[in-house]
Every structure is written in C-alpha cells, then in structure tokens.
Enzyme design. Sequence first.
Site, PDB file in Angstrom:
ATOM      1  N   GLY A  56      -1.056   0.571   7.697  1.00 41.21           N
ATOM      2  CA  GLY A  56      -1.154   1.860   7.024  1.00 41.21           C
ATOM      3  C   GLY A  56      -0.637   2.999   7.861  1.00 41.21           C
ATOM      4  N   HIS A  61      -3.729   1.592   3.357  1.00 41.69           N
ATOM      5  CA  HIS A  61      -2.369   1.353   2.866  1.00 41.69           C
ATOM      6  C   HIS A  61      -1.988   2.465   1.890  1.00 41.69           C
ATOM      7  CE1 HIS A  61      -3.028  -3.106   3.825  1.00 41.69           C
ATOM      8  NE2 HIS A  61      -2.035  -2.711   4.578  1.00 41.69           N
ATOM      9  N   ASP A 100       3.588 -10.444   6.022  1.00 42.11           N
ATOM     10  CA  ASP A 100       2.602  -9.364   6.057  1.00 42.11           C
ATOM     11  C   ASP A 100       1.457  -9.675   5.098  1.00 42.11           C
ATOM     12  OD1 ASP A 100       1.494  -6.893   6.687  1.00 42.11           O
ATOM     13  OD2 ASP A 100       2.684  -5.809   5.193  1.00 42.11           O
ATOM     14  N   HIS A 101       0.239  -9.630   5.583  1.00 45.15           N
ATOM     15  CA  HIS A 101      -0.964  -9.899   4.779  1.00 45.15           C
ATOM     16  C   HIS A 101      -0.843 -11.212   4.021  1.00 45.15           C
ATOM     17  CE1 HIS A 101      -3.321  -6.303   5.495  1.00 45.15           C
ATOM     18  NE2 HIS A 101      -2.187  -5.634   5.482  1.00 45.15           N
ATOM     19  N   THR A 139       5.283   2.487   3.008  1.00 45.64           N
ATOM     20  CA  THR A 139       5.294   3.533   1.983  1.00 45.64           C
ATOM     21  C   THR A 139       6.222   4.686   2.346  1.00 45.64           C
ATOM     22  OG1 THR A 139       3.007   2.978   1.403  1.00 45.64           O
ATOM     23  CG2 THR A 139       3.846   5.097   0.642  1.00 45.64           C
ATOM     24  N   ASN A 158       2.488  -0.630  11.384  1.00 45.87           N
ATOM     25  CA  ASN A 158       3.165  -1.004  10.142  1.00 45.87           C
ATOM     26  C   ASN A 158       3.512   0.220   9.294  1.00 45.87           C
ATOM     27  OD1 ASN A 158       2.372  -3.475  11.151  1.00 45.87           O
ATOM     28  ND2 ASN A 158       1.501  -4.205   9.242  1.00 45.87           N
TER      29      ASN A 158
END
Length: 287
Positions: free
Chosen positions: A208, A177, A84-85, A232, A229
């Site tokens: 996010g 995010h 991811d990223h 959190t 995604n």
Amino acid sequence: MLVSATEMLKKAKAGHYAVGQFNINNLEWTKAILLTAQEQNSPVILGVSEGAGKYMTGFKTVANMVKAMDEELGITVPVALHLDHGSYEGCYKCIEAGFTSIMFDGSHYAIEENKAKTSELVAKAHELGMSIEAEVGSIGGEEDGVIGAGECADPAECKMIADLGVDMLAAGIGNIHGKYPDNWAGLSFETLDAIQKETGIMPLVLHGGTGIPADMIKKAIDLGVSKINVNTECQWAFQKATRAYIEAGKDLEGKGFDPRKLLAPGTEAIKECVKEKMELFGSVGKA
C-alpha cells in the site's frame, strides 16, 4: 537480469534503502518499469497479482513476456518477477511458470495454518532458488477480492513466520491498498519497531505504498522496511495522462488513434512515477 529478490533486499536492508515493487498490468507497464530501472540503475521487483496474471492470459504468458523483454531491452539491473498476494495454489502455478519470486499471503488463515503452508512453500521455493515473501496481519483495503481492515500484526506471530526461513515479511502496520481515506490514522511505527526487534535482519515489506507521505516512507525504511509496493499510483498516472491526450483531441489528429500513440503518454507517466518512487526509496544507483 532476472533474479530472485533475496540478494537485492539483503543489500537494501544493510544499506538502509528500499527496493520498489511496481505491479505490472500489460506490456506497456512492464516496458516502462524495466526501462526506468535501467535508466536509474536501480534494482526492481515486478509484481503480478493473481487478477493481473489472469488478465494477461496466465502466469506462463507473463513470465515469457518478462523474460523476453528483459533480454530484448538489454536490461542489466537485477529484476525479480514476483507473485503479489498469492494464494497457496497460485504460488505453485507461478513456480511452474518460471517466476523468480513468490508471495504467499496466508494472513487470513489461523497462525498455525499460515505457518504450515508457508513452511512448505519456503522449502519448495528455496529448492528452486526462488525468494519467498509471507504475510502476517492483513493489509487494509481490497486486492483481488481479499479485503483487509488494516489491522496491526502481532510481533510474536511475525517472528514465528520469519523463523520459517522466508526471505521477506509483509506485516500489517495500518497500511492500506489503494486510496487512503481522509481519516487514516497513519502507519503504526510502534508496531513496526516491535516487529523489527523480533525479526532482526529480515527485510520487511510495506504494502500500500501509494499515498503514504514521504516522511512516513523514510521513517519506515529507517525501521527496517526494505521493499515497498506501488500499484495504484501508477494507475492514476496512466489514466490522467491518457485522459489528457484524449480530451485534447490528440487521438483525432493524424494517426493519433494508433494504440502505440494513444498509450504513449500514459506509459511515459508511469516511467516518471516509478522514477520518483525510486528516488524516494533510495534505490537509484544501487543496482
């Protein structure tokens, strides 16, 4: 069953649903998500940020854990292990470690450099049967030290990157995010629609996913988003359940301090969170 994300996202795009990427942070996270995917008969993507990979001692440790757990638990639904990223260097580390999918986040580069690096990584990933995600327009908030304002991507630039042969494309449409602020303007569906028209059958990615209202999620899926995604929200669920367990004094009863008992409520909370998201995304029964 570990696979690349290519086919699951093509099916999602054609079927007008989305596959959830749920980030993993340790063994409990991974087990909870895999078991929920199996129970819901849903494809799933396990996301690993570079920070989480480092925390778990490295990408090889993560890859070996996921592969062994997938086998030991008898998972039969499609599972992609995805960076991811990822940085340029991080992508190559995950290729070497045995991931089945990578994301190169070149959104902070000028478009020509983003194109050059993405093109190189597309060739390498496809040579090995891996899927690859690229990004145009930064995602708001902060992830692993990369901070974005949440600006909207240029549809023309999205087409440039999509035309390089990537398997999925993350494009900024005002998403953030982490926690969304009270004054958040919402997703730019005008931008998303324009990107969809430029990129055609390309599965689009919504980063996010935590905190976006259900009606916006559903509209985004209608406009071409095939991967969403979530990280959190699982973290919130885990900490809330763990806090309740400790504040109730359960850790002081018998062997309640045993990590297997202490972490169990949080793990169950993650499973419930993932189940709810899979239902919202429409991926239940689509494995």
